[in-house]
Design a protein around this motif. Structure first.
Motif, short mmCIF file in Angstrom:
data_model
loop_
_atom_site.label_atom_id
_atom_site.label_comp_id
_atom_site.label_asym_id
_atom_site.label_seq_id
_atom_site.Cartn_x
_atom_site.Cartn_y
_atom_site.Cartn_z
N ARG A 512 -7.48 -7.58 -4.46
CA ARG A 512 -8.71 -7.78 -3.36
C ARG A 512 -8.00 -8.11 -2.18
O ARG A 512 -8.45 -7.80 -1.06
N ILE A 513 -6.74 -8.61 -2.14
CA ILE A 513 -5.96 -8.67 -0.84
C ILE A 513 -5.67 -7.26 -0.26
O ILE A 513 -5.83 -7.11 1.11
N ARG A 514 -5.11 -6.44 -1.33
CA ARG A 514 -4.95 -5.14 -0.70
C ARG A 514 -6.18 -4.41 -0.07
O ARG A 514 -6.10 -3.67 1.00
N LYS A 515 -7.31 -4.75 -0.29
CA LYS A 515 -8.51 -4.10 0.33
C LYS A 515 -8.57 -4.96 1.74
O LYS A 515 -9.48 -4.00 2.38
N ASN A 516 -8.16 -5.78 1.84
CA ASN A 516 -8.16 -6.48 3.16
C ASN A 516 -6.87 -6.03 3.97
O ASN A 516 -6.55 -6.75 4.92
N GLU A 517 -5.91 -5.38 3.82
CA GLU A 517 -4.90 -4.84 4.43
C GLU A 517 -4.98 -4.71 6.03
O GLU A 517 -4.12 -5.19 6.82
N GLY A 518 -6.02 -4.03 6.41
CA GLY A 518 -6.46 -3.94 7.73
C GLY A 518 -6.75 -5.03 8.54
O GLY A 518 -6.31 -5.25 9.59
N LEU A 519 -7.39 -5.84 7.90
CA LEU A 519 -7.66 -7.32 8.54
C LEU A 519 -6.48 -8.09 8.64
O LEU A 519 -6.34 -8.95 9.58
N LEU A 520 -5.48 -7.99 7.52
CA LEU A 520 -4.23 -8.83 7.62
C LEU A 520 -3.49 -8.23 8.72
O LEU A 520 -2.67 -9.11 9.45
N ARG A 521 -3.16 -6.90 8.73
CA ARG A 521 -2.37 -6.32 9.93
C ARG A 521 -2.91 -6.70 11.35
O ARG A 521 -2.34 -7.22 12.24
N GLN A 522 -4.35 -6.72 11.48
CA GLN A 522 -4.95 -7.11 12.77
C GLN A 522 -4.48 -8.48 13.23
O GLN A 522 -4.10 -8.94 14.05
N SER A 523 -4.61 -9.50 11.96
CA SER A 523 -4.35 -10.99 12.50
C SER A 523 -2.87 -11.02 12.64
O SER A 523 -2.49 -11.88 13.53
N LEU A 524 -2.08 -10.45 11.85
CA LEU A 524 -0.66 -10.50 12.27
C LEU A 524 -0.33 -10.01 13.53
O LEU A 524 0.67 -10.51 14.40
N SER A 525 -0.83 -8.92 13.75
CA SER A 525 -0.41 -8.25 15.35
C SER A 525 -1.12 -9.29 16.55
O SER A 525 -0.24 -9.46 17.47
N GLU A 526 -2.29 -9.88 16.26
CA GLU A 526 -2.74 -10.79 17.10
C GLU A 526 -1.72 -11.99 17.33
O GLU A 526 -1.67 -12.76 18.36
N LEU A 527 -1.18 -12.62 16.01
CA LEU A 527 -0.32 -13.79 16.27
C LEU A 527 1.09 -13.48 16.82
O LEU A 527 1.69 -14.33 17.63
N LEU A 528 1.70 -12.39 16.59
CA LEU A 528 2.89 -11.63 17.03
C LEU A 528 2.93 -11.24 18.39
O LEU A 528 3.92 -10.91 19.13
N GLY A 529 1.65 -10.85 18.83
CA GLY A 529 1.37 -10.40 20.39
C GLY A 529 1.84 -8.89 20.39
O GLY A 529 2.14 -8.41 21.48
N LYS A 530 1.83 -7.94 19.29
CA LYS A 530 2.16 -6.67 19.39
C LYS A 530 1.60 -6.05 18.14
O LYS A 530 1.67 -6.58 16.92
#
Length: 589
Positions: A512-530
């Protein structure tokens, strides 16, 4: 000479005169012709369908001077005696009043004697299920191995009350309810013979009241003939039986489906004032709503046998403009409250309460219509997508206003539900992508990020980044399941634009988590600023566990439990508190 009621006057005297029980009569005819008539036969079925009548005809067929024959002559001494009930070789016993063991013992003592005139001595026991258990036990051996000149014919309306030891010793024949059209045809023939003028609608109403029993239908016809003078009118039959006119059912159901409580209550008041049975009216309403639903679904075959063509046309005309979902809602509401009306001391009050509750139930939308509305809202957030117009007569304008206010209340409640204690509650329009994330947690596509900027505080480390990620998923993306799935996860490494995340979850949760990989990558990018590149690992083992991770005191275990993310989420969501923490021996060791 005293008057002979129609049920006795027109009682069948041969197997051919039995109405719509061919599956039983044909079997008995073949058994007589092949000399294979069982010594014990059980006839079961609803009242008035011909159980005792078939037993009498079978007794005549066996003892007829021309027989045994499937067509008893009806003119010999044996046939006449059996028809009048004056024979000494056929005994009709009422099981309800002769149910003691002493009476069965007396029967056993008498069966040793041969018949006087006929070939067989026949015992017909009506309502045999009323015998006591001791009487049944006394009958067992005799029933299994009776003398060659003895036949037992049993009749019952409740075969489930007969012991299995008795059933296993009998040949069983189950009679069915007689169809409405068969009763109408039989009554029509009797009316012609009796020179009675009666319409088919009246006969159909009588047959409907008989509920599948021919004896009940003949008794009701007798009653109608006595009530009416000359030609029998439909209005007279309705007045005699207390039946609710179908026009009232149509008007009452229309008032409910159109949301007009005043008209519905007025019908209840008029029926109460005229002395109608409201419990009967409630049952008729349920049957009418069922017919509407069947007609709306195009299932008219079920209606053809119980309604006249004019009534079917009226029901189809009414059902044409009503939504199927609304009809199912109404039938379900009436079915839930049926026991309350049936056992109520004041059925009028209970029926009025049913109307009040029904008016508060708003029309339900099908899943397809809800999905269409959500898709339109996602594609165009500025569009105030109202649900499709109903065809059930409700005011569309008022319905839309109430739905908008309801949606506002739901959004406010959702905000309070998802906002942690002490945080500021706001209601704002969400981005379409965030709405989509709120409806499903199975986003699998990659979300491109160009020039993403972060407005948050700098990340202090992997643990801080993971905590912010879980918080961001729940609060900003309205995804309440994914933060819980990441409760045991850990960020292994942050190196340049690469982030490695270990899931540490069971295979179904990890999937289930792997199906949301795109959302995880987007959120981490927003938190790290890149923009970052995310790598997911199934497991990560710490090569050098700390002593506290191996040896835990009870205080450490309680602190860890209180600080667990899942516990915190449950407390925040439900507003609860921790009462006690119990530690097992295994956890201390």
């Amino acid at each position: 000479m005293s008057y002979l009621v129609l049920a006795r006057k027109y009682r069948p005297q041969t197997f051919e005169e039995i109405v719509q029980q061919e599956h039983v009569t044909q079997t008995l005819i073949h058994a007589i012709e092949a000399n294979r008539v069982a010594h014990a036969i059980l006839f079961s079925g609803p009242r008035g369908t011909g159980k005792t009548t078939i037993a009498r005809i079978l007794a005549k067929a066996l003892n007829c001077e021309q027989g045994p024959t499937p067509k008893p002559c009806g003119v010999c001494a044996s046939c006449k005696e059996i028809a009048t009930g004056l024979t000494v070789d056929v005994f009709e016993i009422d099981g309800a009043s002769n149910n003691s063991v002493d009476q069965i013992r007396e029967l056993r003592e008498n069966i040793v004697y041969l018949p006087v005139h006929g070939r067989f001595k026949i015992y017909i026991i009506d309502e045999v299920h009323m015998l006591s258990m001791a009487a049944f036990n006394a009958l067992l051996k005799t029933l299994e191995e009776p003398p060659a000149h003895i036949k037992f014919f049993f009749a019952t309306t409740e075969p489930q009350k007969i012991p299995a030891t008795i059933l296993s010793r009998c040949q069983r024949h189950d009679l069915k309810r007689i169809t409405l059209q068969a009763i109408v045809d039989h009554l029509q023939r009797i009316a012609i013979t009796e020179n009675i003028t009666i319409s088919e609608d009246c006969l159909r109403l009588i047959a409907r009241e008989a509920t599948g029993g021919m004896r009940d239908a003949l008794s009701l016809l007798d009653q109608v003939i006595s009530f009416c003078e000359g030609a029998i009118e439909y209005a007279d039959v309705i007045r005699l039986f207390g039946v609710i006119d179908r026009r009232i059912l149509i008007e009452f159901s229309n008032a409910l489906l159109k949301g007009q409580p005043a008209e519905a209550l007025e019908h209840i008041h008029l029926l109460y004032e005229t002395g109608k049975d409201l419990k009967r009216f409630y049952a008729d309403c349920m049957d009418h709503i069922r017919n509407l639903l069947l007609a709306r679904l195009g299932i008219t075959d079920v209606l053809l046998d119980s309604l006249s063509p004019e009534e079917i046309a009226a029901i189809q005309g009414q059902a044409a403009s009503i939504d199927v979902t609304r009809l199912r809602q109404l039938l379900d509401a009436f079915h839930r409250d049926e026991p309350a009306v049936r056992f109520a001391a004041n059925p009028r009050l209970v029926m009025e309460m049913v109307v009040f509750k029904w008016i508060e139930i708003r029309p339900a939308l099908s899943i397809d219509r809800l999905i269409d509305a959500i898709d339109r809202l996602i594609q165009n957030p500025a569009l105030n997508a109202a649900p499709p117009a109903h065809t059930d007569g409700f005011d569309a304008a008022n319905d839309t206003v109430e739905r908008r206010s309801t949606d506002t209340r739901i959004q406010e409640a959702r905000t309070r539900f998802e906002t942690p204690l002490g945080a500021k509650e706001t209601v704002s329009a969400q981005d379409p992508q965030e709405i989509r994330a709120g409806f499903t947690d199975t986003i699998a596509e990659n979300i491109p990020l160009e020039g993403t900027q972060s407005n948050t505080q700098p990340v202090s480390g992997p643990a801080d980044l993971l905590e912010r990620l879980r918080d961001r998923l729940g609060r900003e993306h309205n995804n309440m399941s994914l933060p819980g799935f990441l409760a045991d996860a850990c960020i292994v490494e942050i190196k340049g634009d690469d982030v490695t995340l270990a899931l540490n979850a069971a295979p179904p949760i990890a999937a289930r988590i792997r199906k949301n990989e795109g959302l995880l990558r987007q959120s981490l990018s927003e938190l790290l600023g890149k923009p970052i590149h995310l790598q997911l690992l199934d497991r990560y083992a710490d090569p050098q566990p700390t002593p506290s991770a191996v040896f835990k005191t009870p205080t450490d275990i309680r602190t860890e439990a209180l600080n667990h993310p899942k516990v915190s989420e449950i407390i925040d969501i439900f507003g609860g508190s921790v009462v006690d923490i119990r530690i097992t021996k295994e956890e201390v060791q």
